[in-house]
Design a protein around this motif. Structure first.
Motif, PDB file in Angstrom:
ATOM      1  N   LEU A   9       0.718  -1.144  -0.109  1.00  0.00           N
ATOM      2  CA  LEU A   9       0.037   0.080  -0.111  1.00  0.00           C
ATOM      3  C   LEU A   9       0.643   1.198  -0.088  1.00  0.00           C
ATOM      4  O   LEU A   9       0.540   2.305  -0.381  1.00  0.00           O
ATOM      5  N   ILE A  10       1.891   1.260   0.422  1.00  0.00           N
ATOM      6  CA  ILE A  10       2.873   2.405   0.632  1.00  0.00           C
ATOM      7  C   ILE A  10       4.384   2.126   0.779  1.00  0.00           C
ATOM      8  O   ILE A  10       4.701   1.042   1.247  1.00  0.00           O
ATOM      9  N   GLN A  11       5.357   2.716  -0.103  1.00  0.00           N
ATOM     10  CA  GLN A  11       6.567   2.645  -0.181  1.00  0.00           C
ATOM     11  C   GLN A  11       7.316   3.869  -0.187  1.00  0.00           C
ATOM     12  O   GLN A  11       6.818   4.780  -0.957  1.00  0.00           O
ATOM     13  N   SER A  12       8.403   3.983   0.715  1.00  0.00           N
ATOM     14  CA  SER A  12       9.062   5.343   0.461  1.00  0.00           C
ATOM     15  C   SER A  12      10.515   5.124   0.730  1.00  0.00           C
ATOM     16  O   SER A  12      11.168   6.096   1.202  1.00  0.00           O
ATOM     17  N   HIS A  13      10.999   3.835   0.407  1.00  0.00           N
ATOM     18  CA  HIS A  13      12.395   3.629   0.542  1.00  0.00           C
ATOM     19  C   HIS A  13      13.412   4.188  -0.462  1.00  0.00           C
ATOM     20  O   HIS A  13      14.697   3.921  -0.468  1.00  0.00           O
ATOM     21  N   ALA A  14      12.712   4.626  -1.584  1.00  0.00           N
ATOM     22  CA  ALA A  14      13.610   4.661  -2.927  1.00  0.00           C
ATOM     23  C   ALA A  14      13.711   6.214  -2.816  1.00  0.00           C
ATOM     24  O   ALA A  14      14.167   6.550  -4.179  1.00  0.00           O
ATOM     25  N   GLY A  15      13.618   6.960  -2.247  1.00  0.00           N
ATOM     26  CA  GLY A  15      13.728   8.486  -2.288  1.00  0.00           C
ATOM     27  C   GLY A  15      12.405   9.300  -2.634  1.00  0.00           C
ATOM     28  O   GLY A  15      12.617  10.440  -2.302  1.00  0.00           O
ATOM     29  N   TYR A  16      11.345   8.715  -2.806  1.00  0.00           N
ATOM     30  CA  TYR A  16      10.067   9.331  -2.863  1.00  0.00           C
ATOM     31  C   TYR A  16       8.982   8.297  -2.404  1.00  0.00           C
ATOM     32  O   TYR A  16       9.257   7.171  -2.139  1.00  0.00           O
ATOM     33  N   LEU A  17       7.799   9.045  -2.169  1.00  0.00           N
ATOM     34  CA  LEU A  17       6.547   8.388  -1.753  1.00  0.00           C
ATOM     35  C   LEU A  17       5.867   7.848  -3.045  1.00  0.00           C
ATOM     36  O   LEU A  17       5.583   8.439  -3.937  1.00  0.00           O
ATOM     37  N   GLU A  18       5.468   6.609  -2.776  1.00  0.00           N
ATOM     38  CA  GLU A  18       4.893   5.842  -3.715  1.00  0.00           C
ATOM     39  C   GLU A  18       3.304   5.211  -3.097  1.00  0.00           C
ATOM     40  O   GLU A  18       3.683   4.520  -2.273  1.00  0.00           O
ATOM     41  N   LEU A  19       2.180   5.341  -3.664  1.00  0.00           N
ATOM     42  CA  LEU A  19       0.865   4.880  -3.038  1.00  0.00           C
ATOM     43  C   LEU A  19       0.479   3.745  -3.863  1.00  0.00           C
ATOM     44  O   LEU A  19       0.347   3.940  -5.112  1.00  0.00           O
ATOM     45  N   PHE A  20      -0.045   3.013  -3.125  1.00  0.00           N
ATOM     46  CA  PHE A  20      -0.664   1.666  -3.813  1.00  0.00           C
ATOM     47  C   PHE A  20       0.408   0.983  -4.883  1.00  0.00           C
ATOM     48  O   PHE A  20      -0.105   0.897  -5.955  1.00  0.00           O
ATOM     49  N   PRO A  21       1.778   0.731  -4.275  1.00  0.00           N
ATOM     50  CA  PRO A  21       2.636   0.599  -5.465  1.00  0.00           C
ATOM     51  C   PRO A  21       2.479  -1.045  -6.025  1.00  0.00           C
ATOM     52  O   PRO A  21       2.989  -1.408  -7.003  1.00  0.00           O
ATOM     53  N   ALA A  22       1.725  -1.800  -5.243  1.00  0.00           N
ATOM     54  CA  ALA A  22       1.941  -3.233  -5.535  1.00  0.00           C
ATOM     55  C   ALA A  22       0.618  -3.950  -5.183  1.00  0.00           C
ATOM     56  O   ALA A  22       0.790  -4.670  -4.147  1.00  0.00           O
ATOM     57  N   ILE A  23      -0.698  -3.477  -5.617  1.00  0.00           N
ATOM     58  CA  ILE A  23      -1.790  -4.012  -5.261  1.00  0.00           C
ATOM     59  C   ILE A  23      -2.291  -4.714  -6.633  1.00  0.00           C
ATOM     60  O   ILE A  23      -1.958  -4.220  -7.678  1.00  0.00           O
ATOM     61  N   PRO A  24      -3.145  -5.787  -6.315  1.00  0.00           N
ATOM     62  CA  PRO A  24      -3.553  -6.616  -7.376  1.00  0.00           C
ATOM     63  C   PRO A  24      -4.534  -5.830  -8.189  1.00  0.00           C
ATOM     64  O   PRO A  24      -5.041  -4.742  -8.000  1.00  0.00           O
ATOM     65  N   ALA A  25      -4.742  -6.083  -9.647  1.00  0.00           N
ATOM     66  CA  ALA A  25      -5.316  -5.235 -10.729  1.00  0.00           C
ATOM     67  C   ALA A  25      -6.521  -5.357 -10.342  1.00  0.00           C
ATOM     68  O   ALA A  25      -7.416  -4.284 -10.587  1.00  0.00           O
ATOM     69  N   ASP A  26      -7.283  -6.190  -9.554  1.00  0.00           N
ATOM     70  CA  ASP A  26      -8.607  -6.165  -9.271  1.00  0.00           C
ATOM     71  C   ASP A  26      -9.041  -5.638  -7.989  1.00  0.00           C
ATOM     72  O   ASP A  26     -10.200  -5.841  -7.499  1.00  0.00           O
ATOM     73  N   TRP A  27      -8.223  -5.172  -7.262  1.00  0.00           N
ATOM     74  CA  TRP A  27      -8.330  -4.235  -6.117  1.00  0.00           C
ATOM     75  C   TRP A  27      -8.717  -3.081  -6.586  1.00  0.00           C
ATOM     76  O   TRP A  27      -7.899  -1.853  -6.523  1.00  0.00           O
ATOM     77  N   SER A  28      -9.934  -2.788  -6.893  1.00  0.00           N
ATOM     78  CA  SER A  28     -10.290  -1.384  -7.608  1.00  0.00           C
ATOM     79  C   SER A  28     -10.630  -0.447  -6.429  1.00  0.00           C
ATOM     80  O   SER A  28     -10.689   1.008  -6.601  1.00  0.00           O
ATOM     81  N   SER A  29     -10.758  -0.856  -5.236  1.00  0.00           N
ATOM     82  CA  SER A  29     -10.964  -0.042  -3.970  1.00  0.00           C
ATOM     83  C   SER A  29      -9.933  -0.557  -2.921  1.00  0.00           C
ATOM     84  O   SER A  29      -9.887  -1.631  -2.590  1.00  0.00           O
ATOM     85  N   ALA A  30      -9.485   0.497  -2.318  1.00  0.00           N
ATOM     86  CA  ALA A  30      -8.477   0.228  -1.080  1.00  0.00           C
ATOM     87  C   ALA A  30      -8.089   1.543  -0.434  1.00  0.00           C
ATOM     88  O   ALA A  30      -8.444   2.732  -1.121  1.00  0.00           O
ATOM     89  N   SER A  31      -7.784   1.582   0.872  1.00  0.00           N
ATOM     90  CA  SER A  31      -7.323   2.762   1.743  1.00  0.00           C
ATOM     91  C   SER A  31      -6.774   2.378   2.706  1.00  0.00           C
ATOM     92  O   SER A  31      -6.406   1.347   3.111  1.00  0.00           O
ATOM     93  N   PHE A  32      -5.805   3.573   3.218  1.00  0.00           N
ATOM     94  CA  PHE A  32      -5.176   3.362   4.352  1.00  0.00           C
ATOM     95  C   PHE A  32      -5.104   4.765   4.987  1.00  0.00           C
ATOM     96  O   PHE A  32      -5.483   5.811   4.611  1.00  0.00           O
ATOM     97  N   LYS A  33      -4.887   4.697   6.545  1.00  0.00           N
ATOM     98  CA  LYS A  33      -4.918   5.996   7.378  1.00  0.00           C
ATOM     99  C   LYS A  33      -3.966   6.241   7.987  1.00  0.00           C
ATOM    100  O   LYS A  33      -3.255   5.070   8.937  1.00  0.00           O
ATOM    101  N   THR A  34      -3.117   7.280   7.939  1.00  0.00           N
ATOM    102  CA  THR A  34      -2.051   7.476   8.612  1.00  0.00           C
ATOM    103  C   THR A  34      -0.857   6.516   8.994  1.00  0.00           C
ATOM    104  O   THR A  34      -0.515   6.067   9.888  1.00  0.00           O
ATOM    105  N   LEU A  35      -0.457   6.038   7.566  1.00  0.00           N
ATOM    106  CA  LEU A  35       0.686   5.053   7.491  1.00  0.00           C
ATOM    107  C   LEU A  35       1.754   5.943   7.504  1.00  0.00           C
ATOM    108  O   LEU A  35       1.582   7.075   7.073  1.00  0.00           O
TER     109      LEU A  35
END
Length: 765
Positions: A667-693
């Motif tokens: 859901l969240i990655q920031s190790h590569a020098g920038y912030l990426e959201l939902f970087p690795a979710i299955p294609a059929d996950w049309s909806s997802a959310s997170f709070k204060t990661l």
């Protein structure tokens, strides 16, 4: 009522409930069902607060609480370990001279042969009243950290381990007349039937204790047990009748010496009891409400969703400041008359590290500090070990230790590995990166990483043939078990990646602290290290000339990908090829010798490779095949479906927490020098959310994806700074301090400059 209208209302209600799954905060209380009551200790309802814990289950048709405390330890020295040959140099000589059998006899075998040092259990409470009663419902309320059991006659039992105070509570309502409480001591004097079994655990009788005393006075029971040396502990329970058919009670465990200042006596318990169950529960519920408010996530895969909630709950139950860190079973020791699996110790060659993976992006830095506080507290003991065993200065940490950090032996390629403290260095680094606490960096993170670097510089040598720095002998957990061949004469990718990380990080942090000369020195040492060993297919090898060709539970050759992040997907096509090829090799060689935590680790690896389907599949297998009915990680394939040849069931926690980390990585990655959201979710996950990661740089991030598109993002900066965000938008609206601005990303990124304690809202247009 018109049935068509009724059906329409039902459909609308179902739709509303479905939408609630993706709300940032669920209004529904979350439960894990336990109906019927579990009949085995490793299927029990787990309750805990990092210092004390209980397992609620049914034994011989009786409700039983297995009681435990984190610092209940038999800390006798490992017999025969500290002999004159206890020397890294002596071991090197035996390995290079092909005379390895004495090494195994002196340093490997004592761990298997001797019953201690070891974690020990507390006692058990049994409640005698259920004969003839029919269970109505049993569940673990994970929002409130309480077990709730009811019977069809109206009897109800609620229990919890207080989130803050070192006590457990129970409350019975509508009790029948035949109610009774018994305190059951561990069977320290039982006949010895199992000996020399570190995986299943030896019988407690092997410890040689005299059986402790149980004293009952009115409505209180005290059990006193003397352990090894000067150690002893007491289990105390007291209760009262609130009215004719309601009983409230409270229990605690005292240890002597009280290293963590957590002891209470009967007088203190009685005062608590007088204020009542409900009053004491208020502060417990307040702590858990704050814990759950720290972070949350919602994904459409309900297996993964519920497993993450259970892992989050267990982390909150086992991780605390001012308590020991999470050991193999933490505060849930075996309740079967035996020593815990693998002695319930601190395995630092994988287990403790994985246990704290989810704390950083999960926004639980305070709870994670118990891990680092443990190393700070025991630092002088590690220096003693470093000097005694390696003959060097700096800090090395044994791979298998007691509560105070003392070495225990075992397969010494890992229990006495020279690079253990370097993996621990990464947790100091992560605590710094996710908090940006300059005092922590200056006073704890850099001093630890520097001391580890000093040791690694001394223990390594320059190869006269290549001019590159190497270890004389090297290992890779747990390749070739404890055979002499498990010591490689060329540095393994495991050891090398840890050395690369530690020296590089030492240089980076020295620069952060303006220590120019130190930064220059560590950079020079880092540049003396060779490159990681790759096969002709660009797969990470175990060691030069030694490919990953046989299934193994430890993915130690892939450390550079995850967790260390030395090879990043985002870096280059070459990096992508190495990552893709290395993971493909793991899959193709197969899971024959994997454990549950292997699948959890694979989920993290595949998330780093942006493979959402692969990550979700690995995590699903972990959850459905390798966990007990209460979500405990049992290491072996419980379904016997071919996911592993291991089908045993020793309980350890690291796989559970590695799972939580894996879902967060999706859901969240920031190790590569920038912030990426939902970087690795299955294609059929049309909806997802997170709070204060939490992201590196001390950013708290909330985001929502609906109908296949990211719709809203909120980022709060605690320390200020400049953040680069990989944009999920085309044109977007940004809102800062009530001011709205329409913008477009530049080259696919959004650059945001934050003041300390400021926030921004982003919304796709």
């Amino acid at each position: 009522m018109n049935p068509k209208i009724n059906l329409t209302r039902t459909i609308v209600l179902i739709f509303v409930l479905y939408l609630c799954l993706f709300a940032e905060v669920s209004a529904q209380t979350r439960f894990h069902p336990f109906n019927p009551l579990p009949k085995q200790w490793d299927e029990a309802m787990p309750l805990g607060n990092g210092m004390i814990g209980s397992l609620v289950w049914e034994k011989d048709k009786t409700v039983r609480f297995a009681l435990d405390r984190a610092d209940l330890w038999d800390s006798r020295p490992m017999k025969g370990l500290h002999r004159k040959e206890f020397s890294y140099q002596w071991i090197v000589e035996q390995r290079l001279n092909n005379n390895y059998k004495p090494v195994q006899e002196y340093f490997d075998q004592p761990y298997d042969r001797e019953p201690a040092p070891t974690k020990i259990p507390g006692a058990a409470l049994e409640f005698k009243f259920t004969q003839g009663l029919i269970l109505a419902d049993a569940k673990l309320n994970i929002d409130e950290a309480s077990s709730e059991i009811s019977w069809k006659n109206g009897t109800r039992l609620t229990s919890f381990v207080h989130a803050v105070n070192p006590v457990g509570w129970f409350k019975f309502e509508n009790l029948p007349d035949n109610f009774n409480i018994e305190l059951i001591p561990p069977s320290y004097q039982a006949a010895i039937k199992v000996s020399g079994d570190p995986v299943g655990g030896d019988d407690l009788g092997r410890l040689g204790y005299e059986q402790g005393s149980v004293t009952k006075v009115n409505n209180s029971i005290t059990y006193h047990q003397k352990g090894w040396g000067d150690f002893s502990y007491d289990v105390i329970v007291t209760w009262k009748k609130v009215n004719t058919n309601t009983v409230e009670g409270v229990w605690t465990i005292r240890s002597n010496p009280d290293l963590f200042k957590s002891n209470l006596d009967l007088k203190a318990l009685s005062l608590m009891l007088n204020t009542g169950f409900d009053q004491n529960r208020k502060s417990h519920l307040a702590w858990w409400s704050a814990f759950w408010a720290k972070s949350d996530l919602k994904v459409p895969d309900q297996t993964l969703q519920h497993q993450w909630e259970m892992e989050h709950y267990k982390f909150g139950s086992t991780a605390r400041k001012n308590a020991p860190p999470i050991s193999l079973q933490a505060i849930w020791s075996a309740d079967n008359g035996r020593i815990p699996p693998w002695k319930g110790d601190f395995h630092h060659d994988l287990n403790t590290q994985l246990s704290y993976w989810p704390s950083y992006s999960g926004n639980h830095l305070e709870e994670a500090m118990a891990y680092l506080d443990h190393f700070e507290t025991n630092k002088e003991n590690y220096k003693r070990y470093t000097k005694q065993f390696f003959g060097k200065e700096g800090i090395a940490v044994p791979g298998v230790t007691t509560l105070d950090g003392t070495e225990m032996g075992g397969w010494i390629q890992y229990s006495l590995s020279p690079t253990v403290s370097a993996w621990i260095s990464q947790h100091y680094y992560l605590q710094w990166r996710y908090s940006m606490d300059k005092d922590f960096l200056k006073n704890k993170a850099y001093p630890w990483i520097k001391s580890t670097a000093q040791f690694l510089e001394q223990i390594s040598v320059l190869d006269p043939k290549t001019g590159k720095r190497k270890l004389v002998i090297s290992s890779s957990p747990e390749i070739n078990d404890n055979d002499s061949s498990a010591w490689f004469t060329k540095t393994t990718n495991y050891d090398l990646s840890l050395m690369q990380f530690n020296f590089k990080t030492a240089a980076d942090l020295a620069r952060e602290l303006n220590l120019t000369e130190e930064a220059k020195h560590w950079q020079e040492i880092y540049e003396q290290l060779p490159s990681l060993a790759l096969s002709k297919n660009k797969e990470l090898m175990i060691a030069p000339d030694y490919p990953y060709a046989t299934s193994h539970r430890h993915f130690s050759n892939t450390m550079a990908i995850h967790p260390l992040g030395l090879i990043k997907w985002e870096d280059s096509e070459e990096s992508k090829n190495i990552i893709r090829s290395s993971i493909k090799l793991l899959d193709s060689v197969g899971p024959k010798m994997w454990c549950g935590y292997s699948y959890a680790w694979l989920g993290n690896l595949k998330a780093r490779a942006k493979d959402g389907e692969g990550a979700a599949k690995a995590l699903n297998i972990f959850s459905t095949a390798f966990c007990s009915t209460n979500s405990f990680h049992l290491n072996g394939d419980q379904t016997k479906s071919g996911y592993s040849d291991f089908v045993y069931r020793p309980f350890t926690l690291e796989g559970n927490f590695a799972f939580a980390s894996g879902l967060q990585e999706m859901l969240i990655q920031s190790h590569a020098g920038y912030l990426e959201l939902f970087p690795a979710i299955p294609a059929d996950w049309s909806s997802a959310s997170f709070k204060t990661l939490r992201a590196e740089g001390a950013y708290l991030v909330s985001a929502k994806k609906e109908n296949g598109k990211v719709t809203t993002i909120n980022i709060h900066s605690e320390k200020g700074g400049s953040l680069k965000v990989k944009s999920p938008f085309g044109k977007f609206e940004q809102k800062i301090n009530g001011k709205v601005k329409i913008s477009e990303p530049e080259s696919g990124f959004i650059q945001i400059d934050f003041a300390p304690n400021s926030s921004i809202d982003l919304k796709g247009i």
